[in-house]
Enzyme design. Structure first.
Site, PDB file in Angstrom:
ATOM      1  N   SER A  46       0.807  -1.239   0.000  1.00 22.02           N
ATOM      2  CA  SER A  46       0.000   0.000   0.000  1.00 22.02           C
ATOM      3  C   SER A  46       0.834   1.280   0.000  1.00 22.02           C
ATOM      4  O   SER A  46       0.454   2.277   0.607  1.00 22.02           O
ATOM      5  CB  SER A  46      -0.954   0.046   1.211  1.00 22.02           C
ATOM      6  OG  SER A  46      -1.742  -1.081   1.234  1.00 22.02           O
ATOM      7  N   ILE A  86       7.264 -14.636  -1.447  1.00 21.79           N
ATOM      8  CA  ILE A  86       7.551 -15.849  -2.225  1.00 21.79           C
ATOM      9  C   ILE A  86       6.948 -15.728  -3.630  1.00 21.79           C
ATOM     10  O   ILE A  86       7.574 -16.020  -4.631  1.00 21.79           O
ATOM     11  CB  ILE A  86       6.979 -17.090  -1.510  1.00 21.79           C
ATOM     12  CG1 ILE A  86       7.757 -17.336  -0.214  1.00 21.79           C
ATOM     13  CG2 ILE A  86       7.016 -18.324  -2.415  1.00 21.79           C
ATOM     14  CD1 ILE A  86       7.184 -18.429   0.658  1.00 21.79           C
ATOM     15  N   LYS A 143      13.874   7.266   9.265  1.00 25.66           N
ATOM     16  CA  LYS A 143      14.795   6.120   9.363  1.00 25.66           C
ATOM     17  C   LYS A 143      15.026   5.475   7.992  1.00 25.66           C
ATOM     18  O   LYS A 143      14.071   5.167   7.274  1.00 25.66           O
ATOM     19  CB  LYS A 143      14.193   5.087  10.333  1.00 25.66           C
ATOM     20  CG  LYS A 143      14.205   5.564  11.777  1.00 25.66           C
ATOM     21  CD  LYS A 143      15.635   5.722  12.219  1.00 25.66           C
ATOM     22  CE  LYS A 143      15.795   5.984  13.677  1.00 25.66           C
ATOM     23  NZ  LYS A 143      17.225   6.258  14.008  1.00 25.66           N
ATOM     24  N   THR A 144      16.269   5.243   7.651  1.00 25.99           N
ATOM     25  CA  THR A 144      16.600   4.717   6.316  1.00 25.99           C
ATOM     26  C   THR A 144      16.830   3.208   6.307  1.00 25.99           C
ATOM     27  O   THR A 144      16.938   2.601   5.238  1.00 25.99           O
ATOM     28  CB  THR A 144      17.877   5.381   5.756  1.00 25.99           C
ATOM     29  OG1 THR A 144      18.987   4.976   6.561  1.00 25.99           O
ATOM     30  CG2 THR A 144      17.773   6.890   5.754  1.00 25.99           C
ATOM     31  N   GLN A 156      17.326   0.373   3.242  1.00 22.05           N
ATOM     32  CA  GLN A 156      18.592  -0.331   2.969  1.00 22.05           C
ATOM     33  C   GLN A 156      18.347  -1.840   2.884  1.00 22.05           C
ATOM     34  O   GLN A 156      18.850  -2.522   1.991  1.00 22.05           O
ATOM     35  CB  GLN A 156      19.607  -0.038   4.073  1.00 22.05           C
ATOM     36  CG  GLN A 156      20.038   1.421   4.151  1.00 22.05           C
ATOM     37  CD  GLN A 156      21.045   1.638   5.267  1.00 22.05           C
ATOM     38  OE1 GLN A 156      21.922   0.807   5.497  1.00 22.05           O
ATOM     39  NE2 GLN A 156      20.922   2.750   5.981  1.00 22.05           N
ATOM     40  N   GLY A 209     -23.466  -3.984  -7.839  1.00 23.60           N
ATOM     41  CA  GLY A 209     -23.211  -5.061  -6.888  1.00 23.60           C
ATOM     42  C   GLY A 209     -23.809  -6.384  -7.327  1.00 23.60           C
ATOM     43  O   GLY A 209     -24.490  -6.474  -8.354  1.00 23.60           O
ATOM     44  N   CYS A 250     -25.911   0.188 -12.761  1.00 25.25           N
ATOM     45  CA  CYS A 250     -26.029  -1.261 -12.918  1.00 25.25           C
ATOM     46  C   CYS A 250     -27.040  -1.823 -11.918  1.00 25.25           C
ATOM     47  O   CYS A 250     -28.230  -1.632 -12.099  1.00 25.25           O
ATOM     48  CB  CYS A 250     -24.652  -1.915 -12.836  1.00 25.25           C
ATOM     49  SG  CYS A 250     -24.631  -3.475 -13.731  1.00 25.25           S
ATOM     50  N   HIS A 255     -21.429   1.050 -16.743  1.00 22.42           N
ATOM     51  CA  HIS A 255     -20.610   1.665 -15.690  1.00 22.42           C
ATOM     52  C   HIS A 255     -19.904   2.916 -16.211  1.00 22.42           C
ATOM     53  O   HIS A 255     -18.774   2.837 -16.703  1.00 22.42           O
ATOM     54  CB  HIS A 255     -19.552   0.665 -15.198  1.00 22.42           C
ATOM     55  CG  HIS A 255     -20.139  -0.492 -14.474  1.00 22.42           C
ATOM     56  ND1 HIS A 255     -20.221  -0.563 -13.102  1.00 22.42           N
ATOM     57  CD2 HIS A 255     -20.719  -1.621 -14.939  1.00 22.42           C
ATOM     58  CE1 HIS A 255     -20.812  -1.683 -12.749  1.00 22.42           C
ATOM     59  NE2 HIS A 255     -21.128  -2.353 -13.850  1.00 22.42           N
ATOM     60  N   GLU A 310     -18.526   5.135 -14.578  1.00 28.32           N
ATOM     61  CA  GLU A 310     -17.367   5.491 -13.733  1.00 28.32           C
ATOM     62  C   GLU A 310     -16.039   5.035 -14.334  1.00 28.32           C
ATOM     63  O   GLU A 310     -14.988   5.570 -13.996  1.00 28.32           O
ATOM     64  CB  GLU A 310     -17.535   4.938 -12.311  1.00 28.32           C
ATOM     65  CG  GLU A 310     -17.458   3.428 -12.137  1.00 28.32           C
ATOM     66  CD  GLU A 310     -18.782   2.690 -12.361  1.00 28.32           C
ATOM     67  OE1 GLU A 310     -19.661   3.240 -13.061  1.00 28.32           O
ATOM     68  OE2 GLU A 310     -18.909   1.551 -11.865  1.00 28.32           O
TER      69      GLU A 310
HETATM   70  N1  GLN Z   1     -25.941  -8.298 -10.257  1.00 22.86           N
HETATM   71  C1  GLN Z   1     -26.415  -7.524 -11.351  1.00 22.86           C
HETATM   72  C2  GLN Z   1     -26.230  -8.249 -12.685  1.00 22.86           C
HETATM   73  O1  GLN Z   1     -25.452  -9.159 -12.795  1.00 22.86           O
HETATM   74  C3  GLN Z   1     -25.756  -6.177 -11.397  1.00 22.86           C
HETATM   75  C4  GLN Z   1     -24.283  -6.212 -11.709  1.00 22.86           C
HETATM   76  C5  GLN Z   1     -23.563  -4.921 -11.416  1.00 22.86           C
HETATM   77  O2  GLN Z   1     -24.060  -4.077 -10.675  1.00 22.86           O
HETATM   78  N2  GLN Z   1     -22.365  -4.780 -11.956  1.00 22.86           N
HETATM   79  O3  GLN Z   1     -26.851  -7.899 -13.637  1.00 22.86           O
END
Ligand code: GLN
Length: 545
Positions: free
Chosen positions: A20, A155, A194-195, A199, A361, A388, A514, A516
């Site tokens: 992170s 690993i 602190k380095t 190192q 979701g 969605c 989507h 976004e």
């Molecule tokens: N679960 C819903 C579907 O499969 C919505 C998917 C989502 O929100 N990306 O259609």
């Protein structure tokens, strides 16, 4: 391994001391700076886990799954790459150990290695090298930045470190550069930075045969010249190649902080690129100024089921930042746990917000709360954006409470509902495998003339990215329209509903795709920009903000 000559140069980015540290942001920032100098860059993320891609992982495990235009389900760092570089990534930009092994095993079964014992060295290493070199062979890029996930010493990252060691040897000095991101902690008791961890981390890297060319030191406070010299001496790098990455106010400031230390010039010099007379970073700097000088903040609720882990909604949160910057607004995202929302408390939970976004979701947890939140936004004329699953919940609510279809639902949650207003897509019914089998990637959407979204996009036809199996059931289309729902976007090839809106409402839009994933710096997604403006308008007229 014999490979075709490649003209591209390669930058490898490793991380040490801690996870992170922001390797993804560093890669995106360096890529951006090189781009500003006219260098064509792309970024590859190498993930050392055994899932073939993160598509089947819970967001609690891995954060958001980012979807590319060509339908790859990828690590969320690809979202940063696209937002910073402003160019699309794709299937070739994210590789996992699972994918590497799966390809090698498929080849083995096909007889590609007949007679040979298939081993990590050379076969797995060669496959990793093939992925890295592949992007360079496309001819479209001058520099391929490869980010190795995890921390040196793990690993599972060893094969990746061996692959880059071999590539450094094979491609020769001047064609590759290794940057190591490390942590320089501040110990309050000692009153100093602190380095030693750095190192040790570089020693670990050296034990794999890798000498870093550039050390990027994450620190809470600036590193002074003495400290840089000390790190340089013990880690075998030039003092000017020890750069600091102090905690920034916003991730978008990181390119500016690196440029102020001349990082991209150092990198370009090492890789033999002529320095452009002037870099075109002015618009980026203006953008950072806009973010840092916002005068007004608008509070928007994000109703989702992974709210404790905000990386789960990374692209949505960044889309708000990018859209807000455009109109000088800061967006205070108020994360609301969908499971907590009920008819009785929705007004209290959403008190003081100027808009509601119901998140994407899967699975039934939190569904009832999402439906209630959509209903509250609809009835209160509160700006609403459903993405969605968020759109699907809005349809369920509208069907139940406006069209009088009691018990209407999505068959994802109630397979026996009388009113299956959301149903599985025909071509999904026979699919049993879960990995990479949804409707993924960019598909066309025809916008309805006269609709709100057509005005917002100022277009008739758009392409947006998808990740779903369910869809608005077309047998209910007429009934929904009759009650005032506008079908504002359709996929012309399959007649699937892509966008719905309520024309009488202040701002009520649901999208099956989507948006976004398509917001980039200085080009926020038009729907986010318009939603944020509507929220600001609501806040102004209701006396908040
Ligand atoms: N679960 C819903 C579907 O499969 C919505 C998917 C989502 O929100 N990306 O259609």
């Amino acid at each position: 391994m014999n490979h075709a000559p490649v003209s591209a140069k390669f930058i490898f980015v490793t991380g040490g001391v801690s996870s992170s540290l922001g390797k993804g942001i560093f890669c995106a920032s360096l890529g951006r700076l090189l781009e500003d100098h006219g260098v064509r860059v792309t970024i590859l993320k190498l993930d050392p886990y055994i899932n073939v891609d993160p598509g089947t992982m819970n967001p609690y495990e891995h954060g958001e799954v980012y979807v590319t235009e060509d339908g790859a389900e990828t690590d969320l760092d690809l979202g940063h790459y696209e937002r910073f570089l402003g160019i699309p990534t794709g299937q070739a930009n994210n590789v996992t150990t699972g994918r590497v092994y799966s390809e090698v095993i498929t080849k083995e079964r096909a007889g590609a290695y007949l007679g040979k014992t298939v081993q990590v060295v050379p076969h797995i290493i060669d496959e990793i090298k093939r992925w890295i070199l592949g992007l360079g062979e496309s001819g479209g890029y001058d520099v391929i930045l490869s980010e190795i996930g995890g921390t040196v010493g793990d690993i599972e990252s060893q094969p990746y470190l061996e692959a880059i060691r071999q590539l450094r040897y094979e491609l020769g000095a001047g064609n590759t550069l290794t940057a190591h991101l490390t942590l320089v902690p501040y110990l309050a008791a000692a009153g100093e930075l602190k380095t030693k961890p750095t190192q040790h981390s570089v020693k670990t890297l050296l034990s794999y045969g890798l000498q870093p060319d550039l050390l990027v030191c994450r620190a809470e406070r600036p590193l002074d010249a003495d400290l840089r010299r000390k790190i340089a001496l013990f880690c075998n790098v030039e003092p000017e190649a020890v750069v600091e990455a102090v905690d920034a106010e916003t991730i978008y400031e990181v390119p500016v902080l690196l440029a102020d230390q001349g990082v991209e010039e150092l990198v370009m010099k090492r890789l033999g690129f002529p320095l452009a007379a002037a870099a075109s970073s002015a618009s980026w700097r203006e953008f950072v100024c806009r973010i840092k000088s916002v005068k007004r903040t608008v509070r928007i609720a994000l109703v989702g089921k992974y709210v404790e882990h905000q990386d789960a909604y990374k692209s949505i949160a960044e889309s708000f930042v990018l859209a807000g910057a455009e109109s000088g607004l800061g967006i205070d995202v108020h994360y609301v746990c969908a499971e907590d929302v009920t008819d009785a408390n929705v007004a209290t939970l959403l008190d003081g917000v100027a808009g509601v976004l119901v998140a994407p979701g899967f699975g039934s947890r939190g569904i009832d709360g999402k439906v209630v939140a959509a209903g509250y936004a609809r009835s209160q004329d509160l700006p609403f954006f459903g993405i969605c699953l968020g759109l699907q919940c809005a349809i369920v609510e509208f069907a139940r409470n406006v069209c009088g279809m009691e018990g209407a639902h999505s068959t994802e949650f109630d397979p026996y509902t009388r009113y299956p207003v959301i149903d599985i897509m025909e071509d999904q019914k026979a699919i049993a495998d879960k990995g990479g089998t949804m409707r993924l990637g960019a598909y066309a959407c025809q916008l309805t003339p006269g609709s709100r979204v057509q005005r917002i996009y100022a277009a008739d036809h758009v392409e947006e990215r998808h990740r779903h199996r369910y869809e608005v059931n077309n047998s209910f289309r007429e009934e929904l329209q009759l009650h005032g729902l506008n079908i504002a976007g359709i996929n012309p090839d399959r007649d699937l509903i892509e966008i719905v809106e309520l024309p009488q409402h202040r701002w009520f839009v649901g999208v099956q795709f989507h948006p976004e994933y398509r917001s980039v710096v200085n080009r926020p997604h038009p729907l986010f920009a318009s939603f944020v403006e509507a929220c600001a308008g609501y806040a102004a007229s209701h006396g908040h903000g």
